[in-house]
Enzyme design. Structure first.
Site, PDB file in Angstrom:
ATOM      1  N   ASP A   1     127.344  59.390  49.550  1.00 20.09           N
ATOM      2  CA  ASP A   1     127.801  60.773  49.442  1.00 20.09           C
ATOM      3  C   ASP A   1     129.181  60.927  50.078  1.00 20.09           C
ATOM      4  O   ASP A   1     129.375  60.586  51.245  1.00 20.09           O
ATOM      5  CB  ASP A   1     126.808  61.694  50.177  1.00 20.09           C
ATOM      6  CG  ASP A   1     127.178  63.159  50.082  1.00 20.09           C
ATOM      7  OD1 ASP A   1     126.659  63.843  49.175  1.00 20.09           O
ATOM      8  OD2 ASP A   1     127.987  63.638  50.906  1.00 20.09           O
TER       9      ASP A   1
ATOM     10  N   TYR B   1     136.678  65.306  52.526  1.00 19.35           N
ATOM     11  CA  TYR B   1     136.531  64.302  53.593  1.00 19.35           C
ATOM     12  C   TYR B   1     137.752  63.383  53.648  1.00 19.35           C
ATOM     13  O   TYR B   1     137.919  62.614  54.601  1.00 19.35           O
ATOM     14  CB  TYR B   1     135.268  63.442  53.411  1.00 19.35           C
ATOM     15  CG  TYR B   1     133.956  64.183  53.342  1.00 19.35           C
ATOM     16  CD1 TYR B   1     133.862  65.534  53.667  1.00 19.35           C
ATOM     17  CD2 TYR B   1     132.781  63.549  52.955  1.00 19.35           C
ATOM     18  CE1 TYR B   1     132.660  66.218  53.582  1.00 19.35           C
ATOM     19  CE2 TYR B   1     131.573  64.217  52.879  1.00 19.35           C
ATOM     20  CZ  TYR B   1     131.524  65.559  53.180  1.00 19.35           C
ATOM     21  OH  TYR B   1     130.326  66.219  53.095  1.00 19.35           O
TER      22      TYR B   1
ATOM     23  N   LYS C   1     132.328  65.942  45.749  1.00 26.06           N
ATOM     24  CA  LYS C   1     132.217  67.412  45.723  1.00 26.06           C
ATOM     25  C   LYS C   1     133.562  68.070  45.438  1.00 26.06           C
ATOM     26  O   LYS C   1     134.611  67.591  45.920  1.00 26.06           O
ATOM     27  CB  LYS C   1     131.670  67.929  47.067  1.00 26.06           C
ATOM     28  CG  LYS C   1     130.462  67.138  47.553  1.00 26.06           C
ATOM     29  CD  LYS C   1     129.815  67.710  48.789  1.00 26.06           C
ATOM     30  CE  LYS C   1     128.798  66.736  49.364  1.00 26.06           C
ATOM     31  NZ  LYS C   1     129.363  65.734  50.275  1.00 26.06           N
TER      32      LYS C   1
ATOM     33  N   HIS D   1     131.104  72.458  46.370  1.00 22.98           N
ATOM     34  CA  HIS D   1     130.849  72.211  47.803  1.00 22.98           C
ATOM     35  C   HIS D   1     130.288  73.438  48.546  1.00 22.98           C
ATOM     36  O   HIS D   1     129.453  73.308  49.443  1.00 22.98           O
ATOM     37  CB  HIS D   1     132.151  71.732  48.456  1.00 22.98           C
ATOM     38  CG  HIS D   1     131.951  70.849  49.646  1.00 22.98           C
ATOM     39  ND1 HIS D   1     132.763  69.788  49.934  1.00 22.98           N
ATOM     40  CD2 HIS D   1     131.012  70.861  50.629  1.00 22.98           C
ATOM     41  CE1 HIS D   1     132.345  69.194  51.042  1.00 22.98           C
ATOM     42  NE2 HIS D   1     131.284  69.845  51.484  1.00 22.98           N
TER      43      HIS D   1
HETATM   44  N1  NAP Z   1     127.647  69.678  51.682  1.00 27.15           N
HETATM   45  C1  NAP Z   1     128.096  69.951  52.887  1.00 27.15           C
HETATM   46  O1  NAP Z   1     128.633  71.027  53.154  1.00 27.15           O
HETATM   47  C2  NAP Z   1     127.951  68.918  53.954  1.00 27.15           C
HETATM   48  C3  NAP Z   1     128.212  69.254  55.302  1.00 27.15           C
HETATM   49  C4  NAP Z   1     128.045  68.278  56.276  1.00 27.15           C
HETATM   50  C5  NAP Z   1     127.623  67.008  55.917  1.00 27.15           C
HETATM   51  N2  NAP Z   1     127.406  66.686  54.595  1.00 27.15           N
HETATM   52  C6  NAP Z   1     126.950  65.324  54.180  1.00 27.15           C
HETATM   53  O2  NAP Z   1     125.789  64.991  54.920  1.00 27.15           O
HETATM   54  C7  NAP Z   1     125.994  63.776  55.612  1.00 27.15           C
HETATM   55  C8  NAP Z   1     125.190  63.719  56.893  1.00 27.15           C
HETATM   56  O3  NAP Z   1     125.539  64.768  57.767  1.00 27.15           O
HETATM   57  P1  NAP Z   1     126.469  64.586  59.078  1.00 27.15           P
HETATM   58  O4  NAP Z   1     127.396  63.479  58.892  1.00 27.15           O
HETATM   59  O5  NAP Z   1     127.050  65.938  59.344  1.00 27.15           O
HETATM   60  O6  NAP Z   1     125.484  64.297  60.271  1.00 27.15           O
HETATM   61  P2  NAP Z   1     124.128  63.482  60.566  1.00 27.15           P
HETATM   62  O7  NAP Z   1     123.856  62.487  59.511  1.00 27.15           O
HETATM   63  O8  NAP Z   1     123.093  64.494  60.886  1.00 27.15           O
HETATM   64  O9  NAP Z   1     124.499  62.757  61.929  1.00 27.15           O
HETATM   65  C9  NAP Z   1     125.501  61.792  62.019  1.00 27.15           C
HETATM   66  C10 NAP Z   1     125.627  61.377  63.487  1.00 27.15           C
HETATM   67  O10 NAP Z   1     124.422  60.749  63.924  1.00 27.15           O
HETATM   68  C11 NAP Z   1     124.712  59.446  64.433  1.00 27.15           C
HETATM   69  N3  NAP Z   1     123.614  58.571  64.009  1.00 27.15           N
HETATM   70  C12 NAP Z   1     123.333  58.150  62.757  1.00 27.15           C
HETATM   71  N4  NAP Z   1     122.236  57.383  62.742  1.00 27.15           N
HETATM   72  C13 NAP Z   1     121.817  57.290  64.024  1.00 27.15           C
HETATM   73  C14 NAP Z   1     120.738  56.609  64.644  1.00 27.15           C
HETATM   74  N5  NAP Z   1     119.886  55.883  63.938  1.00 27.15           N
HETATM   75  N6  NAP Z   1     120.591  56.743  65.985  1.00 27.15           N
HETATM   76  C15 NAP Z   1     121.463  57.496  66.706  1.00 27.15           C
HETATM   77  N7  NAP Z   1     122.501  58.171  66.183  1.00 27.15           N
HETATM   78  C16 NAP Z   1     122.689  58.055  64.840  1.00 27.15           C
HETATM   79  C17 NAP Z   1     126.041  59.042  63.813  1.00 27.15           C
HETATM   80  O11 NAP Z   1     126.736  58.157  64.667  1.00 27.15           O
HETATM   81  P3  NAP Z   1     127.573  56.868  64.199  1.00 27.15           P
HETATM   82  O12 NAP Z   1     128.213  57.154  62.872  1.00 27.15           O
HETATM   83  O13 NAP Z   1     128.570  56.696  65.300  1.00 27.15           O
HETATM   84  O14 NAP Z   1     126.611  55.729  64.112  1.00 27.15           O
HETATM   85  C18 NAP Z   1     126.752  60.384  63.725  1.00 27.15           C
HETATM   86  O15 NAP Z   1     127.330  60.727  64.957  1.00 27.15           O
HETATM   87  C19 NAP Z   1     127.526  63.785  55.832  1.00 27.15           C
HETATM   88  O16 NAP Z   1     128.027  62.566  56.270  1.00 27.15           O
HETATM   89  C20 NAP Z   1     127.999  64.241  54.488  1.00 27.15           C
HETATM   90  O17 NAP Z   1     127.963  63.176  53.550  1.00 27.15           O
HETATM   91  C21 NAP Z   1     127.567  67.633  53.625  1.00 27.15           C
END
Ligand code: NAP
Length: 278
Positions: A44, A49, A78, A111
């Protein structure tokens, strides 16, 4: 990889790699490549980004390393709010494809709904144009509430296949998920780990001990058992692998209910009714 089926018959892996806040750097490329080598089949990204180029390089290197075909992967990007309007969609889509080095996307999402309903609907018509011209496999939305979807569905001919929204145990989106189920639209979570905050929750840690898994694995499994497609982000190779190792255990109904009951309607991201992208 387990998949979920859209109402149009197409399928999407239930688990993928998120790439938000990953710079357009070799770290990004390596994370995507490592994910593909580890077994991820869904990636994704988004125009906003600003990492589509390195995501694309990671995809190319991941495919080369595994011998997989492009068609074995499911790639999402997106459309950003600045590119809204029916006549802008195709150009924005082509720009994303060019950066990614791909000739189609499996899923293209609006988005955010934005605050201008007429523009939201006009933009969706541009998404429909792409889909009808066979340029994209699936079209969907992100951050839409039931009210946004009601307004959209009243005036368009093609229903989104998916709605990607903030979802974690502190924001379980019960009304929205019931609405999506009735409409046959798949739910997908963003920030499933609440940016790692939810991993510190005492109940999550307790359940992780009970099942012999990590807190992140419990939360990812909870998404999947709630029929929510999940895309945890990590650039850490060991965590990328950890987050995929969730298909060899199940949470009990009681554990799922306990996690569901943590809901506080608490967001870490913007309110979709107010967000303009500014
Ligand atoms: N549509 C939208 O508006 C929208 C908004 C936000 C996000 N998104 C999508 O959703 C995806 C996920 O959301 P997010 O990136 O906001 O946050 P998330 O996946 O909830 O959390 C990511 C964080 O958790 C850490 N992490 C990952 N796996 C872990 C584990 N097994 N143990 C401990 N810590 C861990 C990562 O650290 P490290 O990377 O340092 O390992 C990073 O700091 C995004 O990357 C994006 O593709 C979409």
């Amino acid at each position: 990889m387990q998949t979920t089926k859209f109402y149009n018959g197409n399928e999407m892996p239930v688990l993928g790699l998120g790439t938000f806040r990953v710079e357009n750097s070799d770290e990004c490329k390596e994370a995507v490549k490592h994910a593909i080598i580890s077994g991820y089949r869904s990636i994704d990204t988004a125009m906003i980004y600003e990492n589509e180029a390195k995501v694309g390089e990671g995809i190319a290197e991941g495919l080369a390393a595994t011998g997989l075909d492009r068609s074995d992967l499911f790639v999402t990007s997106k459309l950003w709010l600045a590119d809204y309007g029916r006549n802008n969609v195709e150009q924005a889509y082509e720009t994303s494809l060019e950066k990614l080095g791909l000739d189609y996307l499996d899923l293209y999402l609006m988005h955010w709904p934005g605050t201008d309903e007429a523009l939201m609907i006009d933009t969706w018509k541009g998404m429909e144009d792409l889909y009808k011209a066979d340029k994209v496999k699936n079209i969907g939305v992100s951050n839409f509430t039931p009210q946004h979807l009601e307004a959209l569905l009243a005036q368009v001919s093609i229903k989104p296949v998916i709605n990607q929204v903030e979802f974690h145990p502190y924001l379980t989106q019960n009304e929205l998920r019931r609405y999506l189920e009735v409409q046959g639209i798949v739910a997908e979570s963003w920030s499933p780990l609440m940016n790692a905050q939810i991993l510190e929750d005492e109940l999550v840690k307790e359940i992780a001990t009970e099942v012999g898994k990590t807190p992140a694995q419990v939360i990812i499994r909870w998404n999947i058992q709630n029929d929510v497609v999940v895309i945890p982000k990590s650039v850490t190779p060991s965590r990328i692998e950890e987050n995929l190792a969730v298909f060899d255990f199940e949470l009990t109904e009681e554990q799922i209910t306990k996690l569901n009951n943590l809901n506080e309607d608490k967001r870490i991201g913007p309110d979709p009714n107010e967000f303009t992208g500014q």
